[in-house]
Design a protein around this motif. Structure first.
Motif, PDB file in Angstrom:
ATOM      1  N   SER A  13       1.998  33.821  26.749  1.00 39.78           N
ATOM      2  CA  SER A  13       1.381  34.299  27.999  1.00 39.78           C
ATOM      3  C   SER A  13       0.159  33.463  28.351  1.00 39.78           C
ATOM      4  CB  SER A  13       1.001  35.775  27.877  1.00 39.78           C
ATOM      5  OG  SER A  13       2.137  36.569  27.629  1.00 39.78           O
ATOM      6  N   SER A  14       0.322  32.163  28.305  1.00 37.02           N
ATOM      7  CA  SER A  14      -0.706  31.172  28.651  1.00 37.02           C
ATOM      8  C   SER A  14      -1.878  31.135  27.661  1.00 37.02           C
ATOM      9  CB  SER A  14      -1.241  31.384  30.072  1.00 37.02           C
ATOM     10  OG  SER A  14      -2.105  32.507  30.151  1.00 37.02           O
ATOM     11  N   THR A  15      -1.784  31.917  26.579  1.00 36.05           N
ATOM     12  CA  THR A  15      -2.817  31.888  25.544  1.00 36.05           C
ATOM     13  C   THR A  15      -2.356  31.023  24.387  1.00 36.05           C
ATOM     14  OG1 THR A  15      -3.573  34.119  26.102  1.00 36.05           O
ATOM     15  CG2 THR A  15      -4.210  33.254  23.954  1.00 36.05           C
ATOM     16  N   SER A  16      -3.135  30.020  24.050  1.00 34.68           N
ATOM     17  CA  SER A  16      -2.779  29.122  22.956  1.00 34.68           C
ATOM     18  C   SER A  16      -3.041  29.816  21.620  1.00 34.68           C
ATOM     19  CB  SER A  16      -3.598  27.834  23.053  1.00 34.68           C
ATOM     20  OG  SER A  16      -3.229  26.928  22.030  1.00 34.68           O
ATOM     21  N   SER A  55       5.993  25.269  21.206  1.00 34.17           N
ATOM     22  CA  SER A  55       5.941  24.413  22.388  1.00 34.17           C
ATOM     23  C   SER A  55       5.916  22.941  22.008  1.00 34.17           C
ATOM     24  CB  SER A  55       4.708  24.759  23.234  1.00 34.17           C
ATOM     25  OG  SER A  55       3.522  24.680  22.438  1.00 34.17           O
ATOM     26  N   ASP A  56       5.598  22.662  20.750  1.00 36.05           N
ATOM     27  CA  ASP A  56       5.579  21.269  20.294  1.00 36.05           C
ATOM     28  C   ASP A  56       5.676  21.257  18.776  1.00 36.05           C
ATOM     29  OD1 ASP A  56       5.518  18.541  20.450  1.00 36.05           O
ATOM     30  OD2 ASP A  56       3.361  18.377  20.795  1.00 36.05           O
TER      31      ASP A  56
END
Length: 266
Positions: A13-16, A55-56
């Motif tokens: 939710s856009s929080t790293s 994400s990576d």
């Protein structure tokens, strides 16, 4: 083979949550993931288990990228022990442990599968509970069933997310001794998420200290678990003393409190 976590990043939710996390675990060793709540320990465990998708980054065992191989192959390589488990239908202990053989035998167990399951049940001292349903077990007993199921998978990498949190002291010790011995004997690369710093220091070959989604330090417990580092990461003053070859961690507030308690004369 070495289990290599390489440049893992994860956001929700856009929080790293995790940032460029890298470390390695040689086969035959047990590594503890440590850090305060919210550091990303359980998230990383779930990424290795392919419950979450990063994400990576990549996760490798030898030449295989565990994030890209077929899931059935992944299930033969990686066993995951969650903090708790629920199933949509009632199973007894033996049936639950047999689920660890699904990647090999599907729903038709072979004689070999029963032998492996029996060994896992004995290893976790679950024989008296073999025919009991999971709903009849205590939290600690159910957790031991999850560990037995993971061992029945015969993995090359074992990921345990706080496996001792529901266990009393006896079973905490027995579980950690078992995981350590199995890791060495079967040449498994094992990672355990654990909050008890002293247990980690006593039973793990190496520790990785996470804070705010980043690796702060990795290495032997006696080199990583220093008073300066732990006080900074956990926000509480601690004292670290070597007890033999293992560090022992105690909060300074507890030490001061004990010194203030008067000792009654006999």
């Amino acid at each position: 083979m070495t289990l290599s976590i390489e440049h893992i990043a994860f956001s929700h939710s856009s929080t790293s949550i995790l940032h460029d996390v890298s470390f390695s675990v040689p086969n035959g060793s047990l590594l503890a993931l440590l850090g305060p709540n919210g550091a990303g320990k359980s998230t990383l465990a779930k990424i290795i288990a392919r419950i979450h998708k990063p994400s990576d980054g990549s996760i490798r065992l030898g030449d295989a990228n565990l994030l890209q191989i077929p899931r059935k192959q992944h299930a033969r390589i990686v066993s995951y022990v969650p903090q708790s488990s629920s199933v949509p239908f009632e199973l007894n202990v033996q049936e639950s442990v047999m689920m660890g053989r699904t990647p090999y035998a599907g729903l038709r167990p072979r004689n070999k599968d029963y032998v492996i399951v029996d060994a896992a049940i004995r290893a976790l001292s679950l024989e008296p509970l073999r025919k009991k349903n999971l709903s009849e077990l205590s939290g600690g007993q159910a957790q031991r069933v999850l560990i037995a199921r993971a061992l029945a998978q015969e993995p090359e990498a074992l990921i345990l997310d706080e496996p001792t949190s529901a266990l009393d002291l006896r079973y905490q010790v027995e579980t950690l001794e078992l995981v350590r011995s199995v890791s060495v004997e079967r040449r498994i690369a094992s990672i355990i998420v654990i909050h008890d710093l002293n247990m980690a220091a006593a039973y793990c070959d190496e520790v990785v200290l996470l804070d705010q989604g980043e690796v702060v330090r990795q290495g032997r417990p006696e080199t990583v678990l220093t008073a300066e580092t732990l006080s900074r990461i956990y926000g509480v003053d601690v004292e670290v003393r070597l007890r033999g070859e293992y560090p022992e961690i105690r909060p300074c507030s507890l030490i001061s409190a004990k010194r203030r308690i008067p000792v009654e004369s006999a």
